[in-house]
Structure formats: structure tokens, C-alpha cells
Write a protein that holds these residues in place. Structure first.
Motif: not given
Length: 211
Positions: A121-145
Motif C-alpha cells: 500500500l505504501l509503495t502504491n501510494l507513492a506511485s499514485v502521488l508521483l503520477l496524479v498530476r498526469y492522470k488526465d492524459g491520453d489513453a496511453n497515459v491514463r492507462s498508467v494512472w
């Protein structure tokens, strides 16, 4: 920047900051896959193993995302479609193996589930915080989010499963959580595939309009 048909173009990953963040997330996911898969096998937890498989799938698909950044819309939507199909297969595998475990005698180790689930959970919260500013990208970027978000939700669910196993001394909380995670995989797969197809249709329509 304006996109076709008068709509704003979605972020496509062309950012050194985004790429650096993605490399960090890939390393975190690959590490947690190894840790959680071993722990899930030892603890006999289907939920942990499902979450470990999700970590592996994410590490691989994030690598694909990096590879197609800056490529054509067709290449990026193909990558997104591949990730959507992989999530679909993952969800079906988790669902099928969970059904199999219904007939498997054995109660998972709640303590191991809880401890490893917390680290995940701590690992994924770190990942979410790293990527949250890019959550509304195209299909490729959004799939990462979506994959990162799913991981964080899955880890919270594993923690609840561990608590349920500990309080009931049965495997049912573990199996229920694994089933929920399978449903989440399937839902995300359909979202990714739908957005990728919509982006591909929009580009095709725009080309025909210009012809």
C-alpha cells in the motif's frame, strides 16, 4: 495546445519529468511483484498473489508506455489496447483461480497478508502521488494512472482481507477480495480499450474531414 475537432489535446507523455516519475514507478512495481508473490505463496493468500500479478503487469505495461511516448496516435492507442487486453486476461485469471480456491482447503496467514499488504500500500501510494498530476492524459497515459490507482485500491482491500481472515479464521475474506480485484481489472480494461478506440476514431474522422 489545440487538438482536432476543436478539443484540447490530451497530455501524451512528452515530458522529461513524467518519464523520470514513470521509471521510479516501474522500479517500485517490479520490486513489489517479487516480494508479494513470494509472500502470497507462503501465506497461501489468493488476494496477495493477485496483487503481485498486478504489480508485474504494471511494470511491464509502464515499460510499453515509455516506449511509445512521442509515437503516432496509432502506436499509442495500440499500446493502450494491448494493456487493456492484458488487464482483461489478468482479471479473468484472478477470477478463475479464485473460483478454484473455493475448493482448496487452507486458511491464509493473516499476519503475513497484513504486513506485506501494508508495504504494498505504501509503495502504491507513492506511485499514485508521483503520477496524479498526469492522470488526465491520453489513453496511453491514463492507462498508467488507472493501473496505479487500482494497485492502491487493491492494497487497501488486501488489508481488509487480512483483518477478515484473522477475525473469522476462514479463507472467505481473502477470496472475496480477490474477486473484487478481478472485477476492478475488468472494469479498467474496458475503460482503457474504450478510450483508445475513441481516440483512434477521432483521428480517423479528422483525417477524412481534411481529405
Amino acid at each position: 495546445m489545440s487538438g482536432c475537432c476543436g478539443h484540447d489535446a490530451k497530455f501524451d507523455g512528452l515530458s522529461d519529468d513524467y518519464k523520470r516519475r514513470l521509471w521510479i514507478v516501474i522500479a517500485l512495481n517490479a520490486t513489489m511483484f517479487a516480494v508479494e508473490m513470494m509472500a502470497g505463496h507462503y501465506a497461501k493468500s489468493q488476494a496477495l498473489q493477485a496483487d503481485a500479478l498486478d504489480f508485474l503487469g504494471d511494470a511491464l505495461t509502464y515499460g510499453i508506455s515509455l516506449a511509445v511516448i512521442g509515437a503516432s496516435v496509432r502506436a499509442r492507442t495500440n499500446a493502450a489496447l494491448a494493456k487493456g487486453v492484458s488487464l482483461l486476461l489478468m482479471g479473468l485469471w484472478v477470477f478463475g483461480s479464485t473460483v478454484y480456491r473455493v475448493f482448496y482447503v487452507g486458511v491464509p496467514e493473516a499476519e503475513i497478508m497484513g504486513i506485506v499488504g501494508l508495504f504494498a500500500l505504501l509503495t502504491n501510494l507513492a506511485s499514485v502521488l508521483l503520477l496524479v498530476r498526469y492522470k488526465d492524459g491520453d489513453a496511453n497515459v491514463r492507462s498508467v494512472w488507472l493501473c496505479s490507482r487500482n494497485d492502491a485500491i487493491g492494497n487497501v482491500a488486501v488489508m481488509f482481507a487480512a483483518l477478515g481472515v484473522w477475525t473469522t479464521a476462514t479463507c472467505w475474506p481473502d477470496l472475496i477480495v480477490a474477486s473484487i480485484m478481478a472485477a476492478l481489472f475488468l472494469s479498467s480494461a474496458f475503460q482503457i480499450v474504450r478510450q483508445a478506440l475513441e481516440e483512434r476514431r477521432a483521428v480517423t474522422t479528422h483525417k477524412h474531414a481534411e481529405a
